[in-house]
Design a protein around this motif. Structure first.
Motif, PDB file in Angstrom:
ATOM      1  N   ILE A   1       7.268   0.128   1.225  1.00  0.00           N
ATOM      2  CA  ILE A   1       5.950   0.736   1.015  1.00  0.00           C
ATOM      3  C   ILE A   1       5.025  -0.246   0.301  1.00  0.00           C
ATOM      4  N   VAL A   2       5.535  -0.851  -0.763  1.00  0.00           N
ATOM      5  CA  VAL A   2       4.726  -1.789  -1.557  1.00  0.00           C
ATOM      6  C   VAL A   2       4.271  -2.972  -0.703  1.00  0.00           C
ATOM      7  N   ASN A   3       5.161  -3.474   0.143  1.00  0.00           N
ATOM      8  CA  ASN A   3       4.859  -4.646   0.970  1.00  0.00           C
ATOM      9  C   ASN A   3       4.166  -4.289   2.287  1.00  0.00           C
ATOM     10  N   ARG A   4       3.799  -3.028   2.418  1.00  0.00           N
ATOM     11  CA  ARG A   4       3.076  -2.525   3.597  1.00  0.00           C
ATOM     12  C   ARG A   4       3.849  -2.727   4.896  1.00  0.00           C
ATOM     13  N   GLN A   5       5.168  -2.669   4.784  1.00  0.00           N
ATOM     14  CA  GLN A   5       6.003  -2.722   5.977  1.00  0.00           C
ATOM     15  C   GLN A   5       6.227  -1.318   6.533  1.00  0.00           C
ATOM     16  N   ALA A   6       5.861  -0.300   5.751  1.00  0.00           N
ATOM     17  CA  ALA A   6       6.017   1.084   6.183  1.00  0.00           C
ATOM     18  C   ALA A   6       5.025   1.955   5.424  1.00  0.00           C
ATOM     19  N   THR A   7       4.620   3.047   6.063  1.00  0.00           N
ATOM     20  CA  THR A   7       3.717   4.009   5.434  1.00  0.00           C
ATOM     21  C   THR A   7       4.534   5.038   4.650  1.00  0.00           C
ATOM     22  N   MET A   8       4.127   5.307   3.437  1.00  0.00           N
ATOM     23  CA  MET A   8       4.828   6.312   2.645  1.00  0.00           C
ATOM     24  C   MET A   8       4.596   7.694   3.247  1.00  0.00           C
ATOM     25  N   VAL A   9       5.677   8.458   3.407  1.00  0.00           N
ATOM     26  CA  VAL A   9       5.557   9.825   3.910  1.00  0.00           C
ATOM     27  C   VAL A   9       6.244  10.787   2.949  1.00  0.00           C
TER      28      VAL A   9
END
Length: 393
Positions: free
Chosen positions: A281-289
């Motif tokens: 999430i922090v590295n913007r590799q995935a969106t927090m859900v």
């Protein structure tokens, strides 16, 4: 159409994906021609000559098909009606270049259960995570998968212990199809303790899918190859709980490479099992859900779903949370419930407002049953959250 025996031969002679085989298929050669060329060591094989050197002389095609059938598996190929053409084209077509075998689509799939892979993958979410799942990971996975079932998504995972198992179990409980992508051959159950789970998946509208022919063992490199298929077949990939070097992060990497939606469940900052998901999430590799509705919104067309609105309905404000600033000033100027009341003049003084405005607001609060009047005294009828606990300290 090539014979199924040729595809079965190639499935064993060429383990997993192959750049050289895909190049020949794109050049117009069919499976019958390529299989014959491999067996006879044709001059036009190119890199496939070396890739098949160890296995070209062993033709177990008929035996493999019989063994697979014994375990309930069918061999699907690009010639089959159930071949997931759209999913594979969308995912592998997004790669800028193809230079390694892992970047190629499968050339054959051994399938048990539903053979309608296009239908299963059209609306699907890959759910992956650590084998060493915590109670939090179990609960989060079950909650999200149950919600995804309500939105009619197929749940795709790897059949491993931990998050994968919870995802499959929760999907079955929600009566939504689930697909297990295996890293071993058709008919091989790994892990063994999930053998009954695999039976249920195949019997309840889902599928067991593998690139590997019967008898192939679940070695480490095959899990990494398998991960790309979970990402490729899913319209979005969700990682629930994963440590810093978790294999689940490899699936997330593939989903990003394929341009698929990537999502991550945040976890406690004190938990090593959530370090990988939090960093994603922090590295913007995935969106927090945070919910299945949020996942559904991300996978839907823009504007079709509003997860925030759903949260507003689910977590409706209390009567006190709906009060305006001035209304709260008046309400807060009254003693807690059970500690008597105050005259309007005293309430106005405490609130720092005019008597006229204070009385007007008190009457409005009375209509909403938040305060009541007894003679000249005004009293609260609703307790503020935490007020009783604070009074006991």
């Amino acid at each position: 159409m090539s014979s199924i025996e040729s595809w079965a031969y190639l499935s064993r002679a060429i383990e997993g994906p192959s750049v050289h085989l895909q190049a020949l298929l794109r050049a117009g050669r069919d499976a019958d021609e390529i299989a014959h060329g491999v067996r006879t060591r044709a001059s036009w094989l190119g890199g496939l000559t070396r890739q098949t050197e160890a296995r070209y002389a062993t033709n177990r095609a008929v035996a493999d098909l019989e063994e697979a059938q014994k375990h309930g598996y069918t061999l699907l190929t690009p010639d089959s009606a159930g071949w997931p053409t759209a999913a594979l084209q969308t995912s592998f077509g997004a790669l800028e270049s193809i230079s390694t075998d892992a970047e190629c689509p499968p050339h054959a799939l051994w399938v048990r259960g539903s053979r309608d892979l296009p239908g299963l993958f059209e609306r699907s979410v890959g759910v992956v995570g650590t084998r060493a799942a915590t109670a939090y990971g179990h609960q989060a996975t079950a909650n999200l998968v149950d919600g995804l079932g309500g939105h009619r998504y197929t749940v795709i995972s790897g059949g491993a212990m931990g998050i994968d198992t919870v995802a499959h179990d929760a999907a079955l409980a929600a009566s939504t199809p689930t697909v297990a992508i295996a890293a071993c051959g058709a008919g091989v159950s790994y892990p063994r303790r999930n053998e009954r789970l695999f039976e249920r998946i195949a019997q309840q509208g889902g599928s067991l899918v593998t690139e590997y022919p019967p008898g192939v063992t679940p070695d480490r490199h095959r899990f990494l190859t398998r991960n790309r298929l979970i990402a490729a077949f899913s319209t979005g990939t969700l990682i629930v709980e994963a440590a810093f070097r978790s294999g689940a992060l490899n699936t997330l990497k593939w989903a990003n490479a394929f341009g698929r939606q990537t999502m991550s469940v945040p976890g406690p900052i004190t938990s090593p099992e959530s370090l990988g998901t939090n960093l994603a999430i922090v590295n913007r590799q995935a969106t927090m859900v945070l919910s299945a509705d949020h996942i559904h919104e991300l996978l839907s067309k823009v504007g079709h779903v509003d997860a925030q609105l759903a949260l507003e309905f689910e977590h409706a404000p209390t009567p006190l949370q709906q009060l305006s600033h001035n209304e709260l000033r008046v309400y807060d100027s009254l003693p807690p419930v059970g500690e008597g009341g105050r005259e309007a003049e005293r309430v106005a003084e405490v609130a720092g407002m005019s008597v006229g405005l204070t009385v007007h607001l008190l009457l409005d609060l009375q209509k909403r049953n938040l305060v009541q009047r007894e003679g000249r005294q005004w009293k609260r009828t609703v307790e503020r959250a935490g007020e009783k606990a604070e009074a006991q300290l």
